[in-house]
Design a protein around this motif. Structure first.
Motif, mmCIF file in Angstrom:
data_model
loop_
_atom_site.group_PDB
_atom_site.id
_atom_site.type_symbol
_atom_site.label_atom_id
_atom_site.label_comp_id
_atom_site.label_asym_id
_atom_site.label_seq_id
_atom_site.Cartn_x
_atom_site.Cartn_y
_atom_site.Cartn_z
ATOM 1 N N ARG A 111 43.046 -13.331 20.856
ATOM 2 C CA ARG A 111 43.156 -14.784 21.023
ATOM 3 C C ARG A 111 42.122 -15.297 22.010
ATOM 4 O O ARG A 111 41.537 -16.359 21.805
ATOM 5 C CB ARG A 111 44.573 -15.143 21.480
ATOM 6 N N GLY A 112 41.870 -14.539 23.083
ATOM 7 C CA GLY A 112 40.887 -14.960 24.071
ATOM 8 C C GLY A 112 39.499 -15.088 23.474
ATOM 9 O O GLY A 112 38.782 -16.067 23.724
ATOM 10 N N GLU A 113 39.098 -14.109 22.675
ATOM 11 C CA GLU A 113 37.770 -14.157 22.050
ATOM 12 C C GLU A 113 37.665 -15.329 21.088
ATOM 13 O O GLU A 113 36.628 -15.999 21.003
ATOM 14 C CB GLU A 113 37.511 -12.838 21.313
ATOM 15 N N VAL A 166 37.584 -17.871 33.629
ATOM 16 C CA VAL A 166 36.380 -17.079 33.903
ATOM 17 C C VAL A 166 36.539 -15.673 33.328
ATOM 18 O O VAL A 166 35.601 -15.110 32.749
ATOM 19 C CB VAL A 166 36.113 -17.023 35.423
ATOM 20 N N ALA A 167 37.730 -15.100 33.472
ATOM 21 C CA ALA A 167 37.979 -13.750 32.952
ATOM 22 C C ALA A 167 37.803 -13.699 31.441
ATOM 23 O O ALA A 167 37.220 -12.745 30.911
ATOM 24 C CB ALA A 167 39.384 -13.298 33.334
ATOM 25 N N MET A 168 38.279 -14.728 30.742
ATOM 26 C CA MET A 168 38.128 -14.744 29.280
ATOM 27 C C MET A 168 36.664 -14.851 28.884
ATOM 28 O O MET A 168 36.208 -14.201 27.937
ATOM 29 C CB MET A 168 38.930 -15.896 28.677
ATOM 30 N N GLU A 169 35.897 -15.659 29.608
ATOM 31 C CA GLU A 169 34.475 -15.810 29.310
ATOM 32 C C GLU A 169 33.726 -14.501 29.566
ATOM 33 O O GLU A 169 32.897 -14.076 28.757
ATOM 34 C CB GLU A 169 33.889 -16.937 30.156
ATOM 35 N N HIS A 171 35.025 -11.498 29.596
ATOM 36 C CA HIS A 171 35.495 -10.499 28.634
ATOM 37 C C HIS A 171 34.763 -10.631 27.302
ATOM 38 O O HIS A 171 34.498 -9.629 26.625
ATOM 39 C CB HIS A 171 36.996 -10.648 28.426
ATOM 40 N N LYS A 172 34.430 -11.870 26.935
ATOM 41 C CA LYS A 172 33.709 -12.093 25.674
ATOM 42 C C LYS A 172 32.361 -11.381 25.702
ATOM 43 O O LYS A 172 31.927 -10.789 24.708
ATOM 44 C CB LYS A 172 33.505 -13.595 25.452
ATOM 45 N N ASN A 173 31.698 -11.409 26.865
ATOM 46 C CA ASN A 173 30.385 -10.763 26.991
ATOM 47 C C ASN A 173 30.482 -9.285 27.351
ATOM 48 O O ASN A 173 29.547 -8.518 27.122
ATOM 49 C CB ASN A 173 29.562 -11.488 28.055
ATOM 50 N N SER A 174 31.617 -8.879 27.943
ATOM 51 C CA SER A 174 31.815 -7.468 28.316
ATOM 52 C C SER A 174 33.208 -7.037 27.862
ATOM 53 O O SER A 174 34.127 -6.870 28.686
ATOM 54 C CB SER A 174 31.674 -7.297 29.836
ATOM 55 N N VAL A 179 40.873 -8.215 30.115
ATOM 56 C CA VAL A 179 41.038 -9.526 30.721
ATOM 57 C C VAL A 179 41.882 -9.430 31.995
ATOM 58 O O VAL A 179 41.569 -10.045 33.018
ATOM 59 C CB VAL A 179 41.694 -10.511 29.723
ATOM 60 N N SER A 180 42.958 -8.628 31.937
ATOM 61 C CA SER A 180 43.839 -8.514 33.101
ATOM 62 C C SER A 180 43.103 -7.943 34.315
ATOM 63 O O SER A 180 43.341 -8.358 35.453
ATOM 64 C CB SER A 180 45.044 -7.635 32.766
ATOM 65 N N GLU A 181 42.180 -7.014 34.064
ATOM 66 C CA GLU A 181 41.390 -6.438 35.164
ATOM 67 C C GLU A 181 40.465 -7.481 35.771
ATOM 68 O O GLU A 181 40.313 -7.560 36.999
ATOM 69 C CB GLU A 181 40.576 -5.253 34.646
#
Length: 202
Positions: A111-113, A166-169, A171-174, A179-181
């Protein structure tokens, strides 16, 4: 008997909401969020379009998987936080609880991606997040014994929401970093101070 019926009804509602959210997410991943209709989501979940609108105001909320229980649990956690717990720590438990629910449902990364790749979904997420943040800020201010107009509780809640976005963004690139980390790292940065040297003169 009445209590059992009420419990069964609530369970059925949760199952229907989950089925609609899962169908919406699956179809959005398959076809792209812009090409999914409410009618398709309702059909995939085996309910009527009218039933769909009993749970979600539009398809974007269904794709986002907006679940009012997450906010209710967050507000309850805030109200029952131990007196010695710091406000940011309370906010961490609130956020980590929601993340844990989403991870248990196996939806967080997918869902985040999808959200980060769709301007329409990102806009709806931000708009709904603003309403959540207002309620969380009021609850946190009350717990801190501060007026609702205080900057500190609003900033803590807003910073927590920003850490998640910010974490979701990132995570999209890495995608190898969960996401939780990334959210946990963001909270540690907030706790330590983003810029301890702010305001110092040369």
């Amino acid at each position: 008997m009445r209590q059992a019926e009420g419990g069964l009804r609530e369970r059925k509602k949760r199952e229907t909401r989950a089925a609609l959210a899962e169908a919406a997410l699956r179809l959005a991943l398959e076809k792209g969020p812009d090409h999914v209709t409410v009618e398709e989501i309702a059909e995939a979940a085996d309910v009527s379009v009218r039933t769909f609108f009993n749970y979600f105001p539009h398809k974007e909320h269904a794709i986002l998987g907006r679940n009012p229980e997450h906010l209710e649990r967050a507000l309850e956690r805030m109200r029952t936080a131990p007196a010695e717990e710091s406000p940011l720590t309370t906010m961490w438990f609130v956020v980590s609880g929601v993340l844990r629910d989403l991870e248990n449902e196996g939806e967080l990364s997918r869902r985040g991606e999808l959200i980060m790749g769709s301007p329409a979904l990102l806009y709806q997420l931000m708009m709904s997040s603003f309403d959540d943040e207002r309620q969380l800020t009021a609850a946190l201010a009350a717990r801190m014994g501060e007026p609702a107009s205080s900057v500190r509780p609003a900033l803590i809640v807003g910073a927590a929401g920003t850490a998640c976005r910010v974490a979701m963004e990132l995570h999209k690139n890495s995608p190898e970093r969960p996401v939780s980390e990334l959210v946990a790292e963001g909270f540690h940065v907030l706790a330590q101070g983003i810029d301890p040297a702010f305001g110092r003169r040369r």
